[in-house]
Design a protein around this motif. Structure first.
Motif, PDB file in Angstrom:
ATOM      1  N   MET A   1       0.846  -1.176   0.000  1.00 30.68           N
ATOM      2  CA  MET A   1       0.000   0.000   0.000  1.00 30.68           C
ATOM      3  C   MET A   1       0.890   1.238   0.000  1.00 30.68           C
ATOM      4  O   MET A   1       1.948   1.252   0.608  1.00 30.68           O
ATOM      5  N   VAL A   2       0.427   2.261  -0.680  1.00 29.98           N
ATOM      6  CA  VAL A   2       1.111   3.550  -0.693  1.00 29.98           C
ATOM      7  C   VAL A   2       0.071   4.618  -0.373  1.00 29.98           C
ATOM      8  O   VAL A   2      -1.045   4.573  -0.890  1.00 29.98           O
ATOM      9  N   ALA A   3       0.435   5.531   0.496  1.00 29.72           N
ATOM     10  CA  ALA A   3      -0.434   6.674   0.812  1.00 29.72           C
ATOM     11  C   ALA A   3       0.399   7.936   0.668  1.00 29.72           C
ATOM     12  O   ALA A   3       1.552   7.982   1.095  1.00 29.72           O
ATOM     13  N   ARG A   4      -0.174   8.939   0.051  1.00 34.50           N
ATOM     14  CA  ARG A   4       0.510  10.216  -0.126  1.00 34.50           C
ATOM     15  C   ARG A   4      -0.431  11.328   0.282  1.00 34.50           C
ATOM     16  O   ARG A   4      -1.541  11.427  -0.227  1.00 34.50           O
ATOM     17  N   THR A   5       0.005  12.145   1.213  1.00 37.63           N
ATOM     18  CA  THR A   5      -0.778  13.287   1.669  1.00 37.63           C
ATOM     19  C   THR A   5      -0.100  14.566   1.228  1.00 37.63           C
ATOM     20  O   THR A   5       1.105  14.725   1.391  1.00 37.63           O
ATOM     21  N   ASP A   6      -0.884  15.465   0.675  1.00 32.88           N
ATOM     22  CA  ASP A   6      -0.396  16.782   0.290  1.00 32.88           C
ATOM     23  C   ASP A   6      -0.946  17.776   1.316  1.00 32.88           C
ATOM     24  O   ASP A   6      -2.060  18.278   1.169  1.00 32.88           O
ATOM     25  N   PRO A   7      -0.190  18.037   2.391  1.00 34.39           N
ATOM     26  CA  PRO A   7      -0.709  18.875   3.475  1.00 34.39           C
ATOM     27  C   PRO A   7      -1.013  20.314   3.053  1.00 34.39           C
ATOM     28  O   PRO A   7      -1.792  20.995   3.713  1.00 34.39           O
ATOM     29  N   SER A   8      -0.457  20.745   1.942  1.00 40.09           N
ATOM     30  CA  SER A   8      -0.740  22.112   1.490  1.00 40.09           C
ATOM     31  C   SER A   8      -2.168  22.241   0.968  1.00 40.09           C
ATOM     32  O   SER A   8      -2.638  23.340   0.703  1.00 40.09           O
ATOM     33  N   THR A   9      -2.857  21.104   0.814  1.00 37.03           N
ATOM     34  CA  THR A   9      -4.222  21.119   0.273  1.00 37.03           C
ATOM     35  C   THR A   9      -5.227  20.580   1.290  1.00 37.03           C
ATOM     36  O   THR A   9      -6.282  20.063   0.912  1.00 37.03           O
ATOM     37  N   ALA A  10      -4.922  20.724   2.572  1.00 38.15           N
ATOM     38  CA  ALA A  10      -5.771  20.159   3.621  1.00 38.15           C
ATOM     39  C   ALA A  10      -7.205  20.681   3.568  1.00 38.15           C
ATOM     40  O   ALA A  10      -8.134  19.992   3.991  1.00 38.15           O
ATOM     41  N   ASP A  11      -7.408  21.847   3.012  1.00 38.91           N
ATOM     42  CA  ASP A  11      -8.763  22.418   2.956  1.00 38.91           C
ATOM     43  C   ASP A  11      -9.550  21.945   1.732  1.00 38.91           C
ATOM     44  O   ASP A  11     -10.721  22.282   1.584  1.00 38.91           O
ATOM     45  N   HIS A  12      -8.945  21.120   0.882  1.00 36.93           N
ATOM     46  CA  HIS A  12      -9.619  20.694  -0.352  1.00 36.93           C
ATOM     47  C   HIS A  12     -10.665  19.600  -0.133  1.00 36.93           C
ATOM     48  O   HIS A  12     -11.588  19.459  -0.930  1.00 36.93           O
ATOM     49  N   MET A  13     -10.488  18.799   0.910  1.00 38.54           N
ATOM     50  CA  MET A  13     -11.450  17.759   1.243  1.00 38.54           C
ATOM     51  C   MET A  13     -11.517  17.693   2.762  1.00 38.54           C
ATOM     52  O   MET A  13     -10.523  17.371   3.413  1.00 38.54           O
ATOM     53  N   THR A  14     -12.673  18.000   3.287  1.00 35.69           N
ATOM     54  CA  THR A  14     -12.811  18.056   4.738  1.00 35.69           C
ATOM     55  C   THR A  14     -14.082  17.341   5.184  1.00 35.69           C
ATOM     56  O   THR A  14     -15.035  17.195   4.423  1.00 35.69           O
ATOM     57  N   TRP A  15     -14.057  16.902   6.415  1.00 30.36           N
ATOM     58  CA  TRP A  15     -15.237  16.339   7.066  1.00 30.36           C
ATOM     59  C   TRP A  15     -15.443  17.109   8.364  1.00 30.36           C
ATOM     60  O   TRP A  15     -14.532  17.224   9.173  1.00 30.36           O
ATOM     61  N   ASP A  16     -16.628  17.638   8.549  1.00 29.76           N
ATOM     62  CA  ASP A  16     -16.969  18.324   9.790  1.00 29.76           C
ATOM     63  C   ASP A  16     -18.110  17.579  10.457  1.00 29.76           C
ATOM     64  O   ASP A  16     -19.073  17.167   9.800  1.00 29.76           O
ATOM     65  N   VAL A  17     -17.991  17.415  11.763  1.00 33.77           N
ATOM     66  CA  VAL A  17     -19.067  16.802  12.529  1.00 33.77           C
ATOM     67  C   VAL A  17     -19.962  17.930  13.030  1.00 33.77           C
ATOM     68  O   VAL A  17     -19.494  18.850  13.701  1.00 33.77           O
ATOM     69  N   THR A  18     -21.243  17.858  12.663  1.00 31.72           N
ATOM     70  CA  THR A  18     -22.202  18.883  13.069  1.00 31.72           C
ATOM     71  C   THR A  18     -23.303  18.234  13.895  1.00 31.72           C
ATOM     72  O   THR A  18     -23.350  17.005  14.034  1.00 31.72           O
ATOM     73  N   ASP A  19     -24.192  19.044  14.430  1.00 28.75           N
ATOM     74  CA  ASP A  19     -25.331  18.519  15.186  1.00 28.75           C
ATOM     75  C   ASP A  19     -26.257  17.683  14.313  1.00 28.75           C
ATOM     76  O   ASP A  19     -27.046  16.880  14.810  1.00 28.75           O
ATOM     77  N   LEU A  20     -26.153  17.868  12.994  1.00 27.13           N
ATOM     78  CA  LEU A  20     -27.012  17.143  12.061  1.00 27.13           C
ATOM     79  C   LEU A  20     -26.298  15.979  11.367  1.00 27.13           C
ATOM     80  O   LEU A  20     -26.862  15.343  10.490  1.00 27.13           O
ATOM     81  N   GLY A  21     -25.068  15.719  11.744  1.00 26.92           N
ATOM     82  CA  GLY A  21     -24.300  14.631  11.142  1.00 26.92           C
ATOM     83  C   GLY A  21     -23.026  15.145  10.500  1.00 26.92           C
ATOM     84  O   GLY A  21     -22.539  16.221  10.835  1.00 26.92           O
ATOM     85  N   PHE A  22     -22.501  14.370   9.588  1.00 27.62           N
ATOM     86  CA  PHE A  22     -21.259  14.740   8.900  1.00 27.62           C
ATOM     87  C   PHE A  22     -21.554  15.661   7.722  1.00 27.62           C
ATOM     88  O   PHE A  22     -22.530  15.480   7.010  1.00 27.62           O
ATOM     89  N   ARG A  23     -20.674  16.649   7.542  1.00 27.82           N
ATOM     90  CA  ARG A  23     -20.774  17.536   6.381  1.00 27.82           C
ATOM     91  C   ARG A  23     -19.426  17.494   5.671  1.00 27.82           C
ATOM     92  O   ARG A  23     -18.384  17.764   6.264  1.00 27.82           O
ATOM     93  N   MET A  24     -19.474  17.147   4.406  1.00 28.25           N
ATOM     94  CA  MET A  24     -18.250  17.039   3.622  1.00 28.25           C
ATOM     95  C   MET A  24     -18.014  18.313   2.838  1.00 28.25           C
ATOM     96  O   MET A  24     -18.947  18.866   2.256  1.00 28.25           O
ATOM     97  N   GLY A  25     -16.774  18.751   2.814  1.00 32.83           N
ATOM     98  CA  GLY A  25     -16.356  19.861   1.967  1.00 32.83           C
ATOM     99  C   GLY A  25     -15.444  19.323   0.884  1.00 32.83           C
ATOM    100  O   GLY A  25     -14.514  18.555   1.165  1.00 32.83           O
ATOM    101  N   LEU A  26     -15.736  19.660  -0.361  1.00 33.13           N
ATOM    102  CA  LEU A  26     -14.961  19.133  -1.483  1.00 33.13           C
ATOM    103  C   LEU A  26     -14.687  20.255  -2.469  1.00 33.13           C
ATOM    104  O   LEU A  26     -15.603  20.835  -3.038  1.00 33.13           O
ATOM    105  N   SER A  27     -13.412  20.545  -2.669  1.00 31.77           N
ATOM    106  CA  SER A  27     -12.998  21.604  -3.578  1.00 31.77           C
ATOM    107  C   SER A  27     -12.978  21.092  -5.015  1.00 31.77           C
ATOM    108  O   SER A  27     -12.593  19.945  -5.271  1.00 31.77           O
ATOM    109  N   PRO A  28     -13.330  21.941  -5.969  1.00 32.96           N
ATOM    110  CA  PRO A  28     -13.206  21.545  -7.382  1.00 32.96           C
ATOM    111  C   PRO A  28     -11.743  21.404  -7.820  1.00 32.96           C
ATOM    112  O   PRO A  28     -11.467  20.943  -8.923  1.00 32.96           O
ATOM    113  N   ARG A  29     -10.804  21.764  -6.944  1.00 32.06           N
ATOM    114  CA  ARG A  29      -9.374  21.648  -7.275  1.00 32.06           C
ATOM    115  C   ARG A  29      -8.803  20.262  -6.960  1.00 32.06           C
ATOM    116  O   ARG A  29      -7.638  19.992  -7.232  1.00 32.06           O
TER     117      ARG A  29
END
Length: 134
Positions: A1-29
Motif C-alpha cells: 500500500m502507498v499513501a501520499r498526503t499533500d498537506p498544502s491542500t488540507a482544505d480541499h477535502m474536509t469532514w466536519d461533525v455537526t449537530d445534524l451529522g457529517f458535512r463534507m467539503g470538497l474543492s473543485p481543485r
C-alpha cells in the motif's frame, strides 16, 4: 500500500461533525492535486511489486467524479475501458465517499490478475493498494 498526503491542500477535502451529522467539503481543485501525485503513487506501488501499469488486470478507482476518473486515466495512460467499472458505479451510486471503491471492487470480482484499488481522503490523501490473486 502507498499513501501520499499533500498537506498544502488540507482544505480541499474536509469532514466536519455537526449537530445534524457529517458535512463534507470538497474543492473543485481536487482533480488538479491528484494529477500531481497519482503517477508517482502508482509507480511506487507497482515498482515495489515488480509490476508495470500494463501488468494490472483491473483498476478500482474511487469514482469521486468524472474529472477524477479522467485525471487517473490520462496520467496513467489507461484506456477508457479500464475505468468502466468505476464509471458504472459513479453512474449507479454517485460519490458515496471513499468507501465507494468497495462497490468498484465488487464490479471487478471476476478479474484474473493484479488489481489496483485507489481511494482519496481528507488531507488531501491518495491511497493505493495492490491486490494480488491468491
Amino acid at each position: 500500500m502507498v499513501a501520499r498526503t499533500d498537506p498544502s491542500t488540507a482544505d480541499h477535502m474536509t469532514w466536519d461533525v455537526t449537530d445534524l451529522g457529517f458535512r463534507m467539503g470538497l474543492s473543485p481543485r481536487v482533480p488538479d492535486v491528484l494529477s500531481r501525485h497519482v503517477g508517482s503513487v502508482v509507480d511506487e506501488l507497482l515498482t515495489g511489486a515488480g509490476l508495470r501499469v500494463e501488468d494490472v488486470a483491473g483498476w478500482a478507482v474511487h469514482p469521486g467524479g468524472p474529472r477524477i476518473l479522467d485525471v487517473v486515466r490520462d496520467h496513467l495512460g489507461l484506456a477508457e475501458e479500464q475505468l468502466a467499472a468505476s464509471r458504472h458505479v459513479l453512474a449507479e451510486h454517485g460519490n458515496c465517499s471513499s468507501a465507494t471503491v468497495l462497490l468498484v471492487l465488487e464490479e471487478l470480482a471476476d478479474v484474473d490478475g493484479p488489481v489496483v484499488a485507489m481511494a482519496f481522503g481528507p488531507g488531501l490523501t491518495l491511497y493505493a493498494a495492490l491486490l494480488l490473486p491468491s
